[in-house]
Design a protein around this motif. Structure first.
Motif, PDB file in Angstrom:
ATOM      1  N   GLN A 179       0.853  -1.195   0.000  1.00 17.34           N
ATOM      2  CA  GLN A 179       0.000   0.000   0.000  1.00 17.34           C
ATOM      3  C   GLN A 179       0.884   1.239   0.000  1.00 17.34           C
ATOM      4  OE1 GLN A 179      -2.339   1.352   3.626  1.00 17.34           O
ATOM      5  NE2 GLN A 179      -3.986   0.486   2.402  1.00 17.34           N
ATOM      6  N   ASP A 180       0.745   2.079  -1.040  1.00 13.06           N
ATOM      7  CA  ASP A 180       1.591   3.269  -1.106  1.00 13.06           C
ATOM      8  C   ASP A 180       1.095   4.347  -0.145  1.00 13.06           C
ATOM      9  OD1 ASP A 180      -0.573   4.516  -2.285  1.00 13.06           O
ATOM     10  OD2 ASP A 180       0.315   4.707  -4.268  1.00 13.06           O
ATOM     11  N   LYS A 205      -3.107   3.457  -2.135  1.00 11.09           N
ATOM     12  CA  LYS A 205      -3.329   2.670  -3.346  1.00 11.09           C
ATOM     13  C   LYS A 205      -2.632   1.325  -3.237  1.00 11.09           C
ATOM     14  CE  LYS A 205      -2.651   2.948  -8.386  1.00 11.09           C
ATOM     15  NZ  LYS A 205      -2.115   3.799  -9.480  1.00 11.09           N
ATOM     16  N   THR A 206      -3.318   0.257  -3.646  1.00 10.00           N
ATOM     17  CA  THR A 206      -2.739  -1.076  -3.626  1.00 10.00           C
ATOM     18  C   THR A 206      -1.897  -1.299  -4.876  1.00 10.00           C
ATOM     19  OG1 THR A 206      -4.564  -1.988  -2.318  1.00 10.00           O
ATOM     20  CG2 THR A 206      -3.211  -3.550  -3.554  1.00 10.00           C
ATOM     21  N   LEU A 207      -0.654  -1.680  -4.668  1.00 12.17           N
ATOM     22  CA  LEU A 207       0.252  -2.013  -5.759  1.00 12.17           C
ATOM     23  C   LEU A 207       0.743  -3.439  -5.582  1.00 12.17           C
ATOM     24  CD1 LEU A 207       2.420   1.266  -5.793  1.00 12.17           C
ATOM     25  CD2 LEU A 207       0.492   0.701  -7.291  1.00 12.17           C
ATOM     26  N   TYR A 208       1.224  -4.025  -6.673  1.00 11.08           N
ATOM     27  CA  TYR A 208       1.703  -5.398  -6.646  1.00 11.08           C
ATOM     28  C   TYR A 208       3.158  -5.440  -7.096  1.00 11.08           C
ATOM     29  CZ  TYR A 208      -3.311  -6.150  -6.384  1.00 11.08           C
ATOM     30  OH  TYR A 208      -4.625  -6.100  -6.006  1.00 11.08           O
ATOM     31  N   GLN A 212       3.767   0.648 -13.092  1.00  9.32           N
ATOM     32  CA  GLN A 212       3.852   1.870 -12.303  1.00  9.32           C
ATOM     33  C   GLN A 212       5.295   2.323 -12.090  1.00  9.32           C
ATOM     34  OE1 GLN A 212       0.913   3.521 -11.181  1.00  9.32           O
ATOM     35  NE2 GLN A 212       0.106   2.047 -12.647  1.00  9.32           N
ATOM     36  N   PHE A 223       6.650  -2.029  -9.765  1.00  8.86           N
ATOM     37  CA  PHE A 223       5.286  -2.095  -9.242  1.00  8.86           C
ATOM     38  C   PHE A 223       4.267  -2.158 -10.377  1.00  8.86           C
ATOM     39  CE2 PHE A 223       7.604   0.230  -5.906  1.00  8.86           C
ATOM     40  CZ  PHE A 223       7.343  -0.596  -4.824  1.00  8.86           C
ATOM     41  N   SER A 238      -0.284  -2.067 -11.005  1.00  4.58           N
ATOM     42  CA  SER A 238      -1.583  -1.779 -10.406  1.00  4.58           C
ATOM     43  C   SER A 238      -2.677  -2.417 -11.242  1.00  4.58           C
ATOM     44  CB  SER A 238      -1.818  -0.266 -10.296  1.00  4.58           C
ATOM     45  OG  SER A 238      -1.942   0.314 -11.584  1.00  4.58           O
ATOM     46  N   ASP A 239      -3.829  -2.584 -10.618  1.00  2.00           N
ATOM     47  CA  ASP A 239      -4.990  -3.168 -11.304  1.00  2.00           C
ATOM     48  C   ASP A 239      -6.247  -2.457 -10.828  1.00  2.00           C
ATOM     49  OD1 ASP A 239      -6.499  -4.889 -12.926  1.00  2.00           O
ATOM     50  OD2 ASP A 239      -6.778  -6.327 -11.288  1.00  2.00           O
ATOM     51  N   ALA A 240      -6.244  -1.117 -10.929  1.00  2.00           N
ATOM     52  CA  ALA A 240      -7.373  -0.320 -10.433  1.00  2.00           C
ATOM     53  C   ALA A 240      -8.664  -0.660 -11.154  1.00  2.00           C
ATOM     54  CB  ALA A 240      -7.055   1.173 -10.588  1.00  2.00           C
TER      55      ALA A 240
END
Length: 243
Positions: free
Chosen positions: A94-95, A99-102, A172, A176, A178-180
């Motif tokens: 979590q940044d 925001k959730t990042l992978y 990202q 990183f 993301s999958d918003a």
């Protein structure tokens, strides 16, 4: 319509994108767990862009895919807060904006507030949210399924995620994704393969990427020259028929 100029412009655009992909892969040569992108070029009929009456020609159209198969090289670090994933799954972080990042980079540590974080200070997520670890000095252990115990007491479990369509993940930077939009189809890995005290290496093959950059640069120069020659011939023809 000048077919040579039209198809040449498409080729130059594809080569520019190819060079960007190669450069990004090389930039992540030392990023733990990084899986490079591959660049595929296919021909598309010109009429798809110009209509049924367009001259017959194929335009080079590129697609990007991300390598998701094959083992990553492992490097033992001895740090109890370094983790590697043996399969193609991802850690969730979590940044600062929530925001959730992978990421596949499992180089973590405990911050001053007692949270497990990565090198950027992003909080590592567990099944119940950010993972808060009891004070240092305790025995910290993580099992292969991601369960975290301190002094033999379960305090959380790493959220390990995989995707039905990993090519839909948005890059990202810094390793990183993301999958918003949810298009990648995230789902929890039921039986993850977490290795404590190790980091997964990058799968980038530097020599392969460098050869690709050289070939792309040479092709770019050649196509530029062909376009210039074609333009000169067209101008000469115009001057000839206008006299």
């Amino acid at each position: 319509m000048n077919i040579g100029l039209h198809t040449g412009a498409y080729r130059l655009y594809s080569l520019e994108r190819y060079q960007q992909v190669l450069a990004t892969n090389l930039a992540n040569l030392t990023t733990p767990g990084y899986r490079p992108e591959t660049f595929v070029v296919e021909g598309k009929a010109l009429e798809a862009d110009m209509g049924a009456n367009a001259p017959q020609a194929l335009l080079p159209m590129h697609t990007l895919t991300r390598i998701t198969e094959g083992p990553s090289p492992m490097r033992a670090t001895g740090s109890p807060y370094d983790f590697a994933l043996e399969d193609g799954s991802f850690f969730a972080v979590q940044d600062g904006g929530g925001k959730t990042l992978y990421t596949r980079d499992g180089e973590f540590h405990i911050n001053a507030d007692g949270f497990l974080v990565n090198k950027f200070g992003y909080k590592v997520l567990g099944d119940g949210g950010p993972l808060e670890i009891p004070p240092d000095g305790a025995v910290f252990s993580v099992s292969r399924d991601g369960a975290i115990t301190v002094n033999d007491e379960l305090v959380g479990k790493l959220r390990v995620t995989d995707f039905k369509n990993p090519d839909a993940l948005l890059v990202q930077g810094g390793g990183f994704f993301s999958d918003a939009s949810g298009q990648a189809g995230a789902f929890p890995v039921e039986y993850p393969s977490v290795v404590q005290g190790s980091l997964a290496g990058s799968q980038v093959q530097p020599m392969q990427e460098m050869v690709g950059l050289i070939d792309a640069a040479r092709s770019y120069e050649l196509i530029q020259k062909l376009i210039e020659e074609g333009d000169q011939r067209a101008q000469q023809a115009i001057r000839t028929f206008s006299e």
